[in-house]
Design a protein around this motif. Structure first.
Motif, mmCIF file in Angstrom:
data_model
loop_
_atom_site.group_PDB
_atom_site.id
_atom_site.type_symbol
_atom_site.label_atom_id
_atom_site.label_comp_id
_atom_site.label_asym_id
_atom_site.label_seq_id
_atom_site.Cartn_x
_atom_site.Cartn_y
_atom_site.Cartn_z
ATOM 1 N N PRO A 76 -5.448 0.307 -5.436
ATOM 2 C CA PRO A 76 -4.520 -0.493 -5.049
ATOM 3 C C PRO A 76 -4.724 -1.422 -3.855
ATOM 4 O O PRO A 76 -5.017 -0.701 -2.858
ATOM 5 N N ILE A 77 -4.415 -2.809 -3.993
ATOM 6 C CA ILE A 77 -4.706 -3.628 -2.657
ATOM 7 C C ILE A 77 -3.717 -3.327 -1.450
ATOM 8 O O ILE A 77 -3.962 -3.544 -0.414
ATOM 9 N N TRP A 78 -2.318 -2.636 -2.005
ATOM 10 C CA TRP A 78 -1.307 -2.235 -1.045
ATOM 11 C C TRP A 78 -1.538 -0.848 -0.691
ATOM 12 O O TRP A 78 -0.518 -0.492 0.301
ATOM 13 N N GLY A 79 -2.301 -0.098 -0.853
ATOM 14 C CA GLY A 79 -2.607 1.208 -0.282
ATOM 15 C C GLY A 79 -2.123 2.408 -1.344
ATOM 16 O O GLY A 79 -1.418 2.002 -2.238
ATOM 17 N N ARG A 80 -2.387 3.647 -1.149
ATOM 18 C CA ARG A 80 -2.060 4.759 -1.877
ATOM 19 C C ARG A 80 -0.666 5.070 -1.919
ATOM 20 O O ARG A 80 -0.049 5.454 -2.699
ATOM 21 N N GLN A 81 -0.053 4.734 -0.705
ATOM 22 C CA GLN A 81 1.476 5.065 -0.547
ATOM 23 C C GLN A 81 2.205 4.265 -1.591
ATOM 24 O O GLN A 81 3.141 4.542 -1.759
ATOM 25 N N TRP A 82 1.850 2.956 -1.734
ATOM 26 C CA TRP A 82 2.569 1.997 -2.797
ATOM 27 C C TRP A 82 2.527 2.675 -4.166
ATOM 28 O O TRP A 82 3.366 2.390 -4.807
ATOM 29 N N GLN A 83 1.580 3.347 -4.431
ATOM 30 C CA GLN A 83 1.586 3.693 -5.989
ATOM 31 C C GLN A 83 2.955 4.518 -6.173
ATOM 32 O O GLN A 83 3.474 4.717 -7.233
ATOM 33 N N ALA A 84 3.195 5.323 -5.257
ATOM 34 C CA ALA A 84 4.702 6.193 -5.440
ATOM 35 C C ALA A 84 5.779 5.567 -5.164
ATOM 36 O O ALA A 84 7.024 5.698 -5.866
ATOM 37 N N VAL A 85 5.728 4.400 -4.452
ATOM 38 C CA VAL A 85 6.952 3.721 -4.490
ATOM 39 C C VAL A 85 7.319 2.638 -5.335
ATOM 40 O O VAL A 85 8.260 2.341 -5.853
ATOM 41 N N ARG A 86 6.014 2.096 -5.842
ATOM 42 C CA ARG A 86 6.336 0.842 -6.949
ATOM 43 C C ARG A 86 7.016 1.169 -8.294
ATOM 44 O O ARG A 86 7.723 0.252 -8.652
ATOM 45 N N LYS A 87 6.943 2.409 -8.665
ATOM 46 C CA LYS A 87 7.460 2.810 -9.966
ATOM 47 C C LYS A 87 9.241 2.873 -9.625
ATOM 48 O O LYS A 87 9.903 2.523 -10.772
ATOM 49 N N TRP A 88 9.722 2.884 -8.382
ATOM 50 C CA TRP A 88 11.017 2.895 -8.161
ATOM 51 C C TRP A 88 11.543 1.557 -7.620
ATOM 52 O O TRP A 88 12.675 0.961 -7.881
ATOM 53 N N PHE A 89 10.482 0.728 -7.157
ATOM 54 C CA PHE A 89 10.699 -0.639 -6.215
ATOM 55 C C PHE A 89 10.689 -1.850 -7.529
ATOM 56 O O PHE A 89 11.848 -2.526 -7.090
ATOM 57 N N TYR A 90 9.891 -1.718 -8.130
ATOM 58 C CA TYR A 90 10.255 -3.056 -9.111
ATOM 59 C C TYR A 90 11.362 -2.752 -10.112
ATOM 60 O O TYR A 90 12.126 -3.903 -10.380
ATOM 61 N N LYS A 127 -6.065 -3.441 -14.281
ATOM 62 C CA LYS A 127 -6.261 -4.640 -13.469
ATOM 63 C C LYS A 127 -4.881 -5.094 -12.810
ATOM 64 O O LYS A 127 -4.727 -5.437 -11.528
ATOM 65 N N ILE A 128 -4.061 -5.277 -13.667
ATOM 66 C CA ILE A 128 -2.558 -5.631 -13.230
ATOM 67 C C ILE A 128 -1.774 -4.600 -12.337
ATOM 68 O O ILE A 128 -1.269 -4.967 -11.356
ATOM 69 N N LYS A 129 -2.075 -3.335 -12.944
ATOM 70 C CA LYS A 129 -1.438 -2.341 -11.939
ATOM 71 C C LYS A 129 -2.059 -2.401 -10.483
ATOM 72 O O LYS A 129 -1.465 -2.107 -9.580
ATOM 73 N N ARG A 130 -3.458 -2.736 -10.583
ATOM 74 C CA ARG A 130 -4.018 -2.735 -9.184
ATOM 75 C C ARG A 130 -3.319 -3.898 -8.644
ATOM 76 O O ARG A 130 -3.331 -3.764 -6.964
ATOM 77 N N LEU A 131 -3.084 -4.906 -8.749
ATOM 78 C CA LEU A 131 -2.416 -6.157 -8.036
ATOM 79 C C LEU A 131 -1.025 -6.174 -7.549
ATOM 80 O O LEU A 131 -0.584 -6.371 -6.672
ATOM 81 N N LEU A 132 -0.256 -5.453 -8.467
ATOM 82 C CA LEU A 132 1.087 -5.025 -8.349
ATOM 83 C C LEU A 132 1.353 -3.611 -7.348
ATOM 84 O O LEU A 132 2.167 -3.470 -6.788
#
Length: 112
Positions: free
Chosen positions: A10-24, A107-112
């Motif tokens: 992901p373009i936001w880094g690997r830490q973002w993968q764990a956070v995004r499922k709660w953030f959005y 592709k979408i998950k990579r951008l988000l």
């Protein structure tokens, strides 16, 4: 062919993968709550402004109670039928690796 089929980081880094499922989902709850609160206040103000012509039988106190009740019901219905399912779908979308099994989702998950 198999070596070309890999998910990019992901373009936001690997830490973002764990956070995004709660953030959005949390962001969706916040935004829609704010909008639905505004809708309910607008309903209350509309009913208060036209209480003499719409509800002359209820009087001033009855009109205020009815306006508050309608505003609260509007907020509750919108939250229950729109925000809760939408947040659950967003959480499920980001929790599962490849929910729809398409390359577009990757592709979408990579951008988000």
């Amino acid at each position: 062919m198999e070596e070309n089929y890999r998910q990019l980081a992901p373009i936001w880094g690997r830490q973002w993968q764990a956070v995004r499922k709660w953030f959005y989902p949390a962001w969706l709850i916040y935004e829609t709550s704010y909008r639905f609160y505004d809708y309910s206040i607008s309903i209350y103000q509309y009913m208060e402004g036209y209480q003499e012509s719409i509800f002359p039988i209820l009087g001033e106190t009855g009109s205020q109670i009815l306006a508050a009740f309608c505003g609260t019901i509007t907020f509750a219905i919108c939250m229950f039928f729109l925000t809760v399912p939408g947040s659950f779908m967003l959480y499920t979308f980001f929790k599962e690796d490849n929910l729809t099994e398409t390359r577009f989702e990757e592709k979408i998950k990579r951008l988000l």
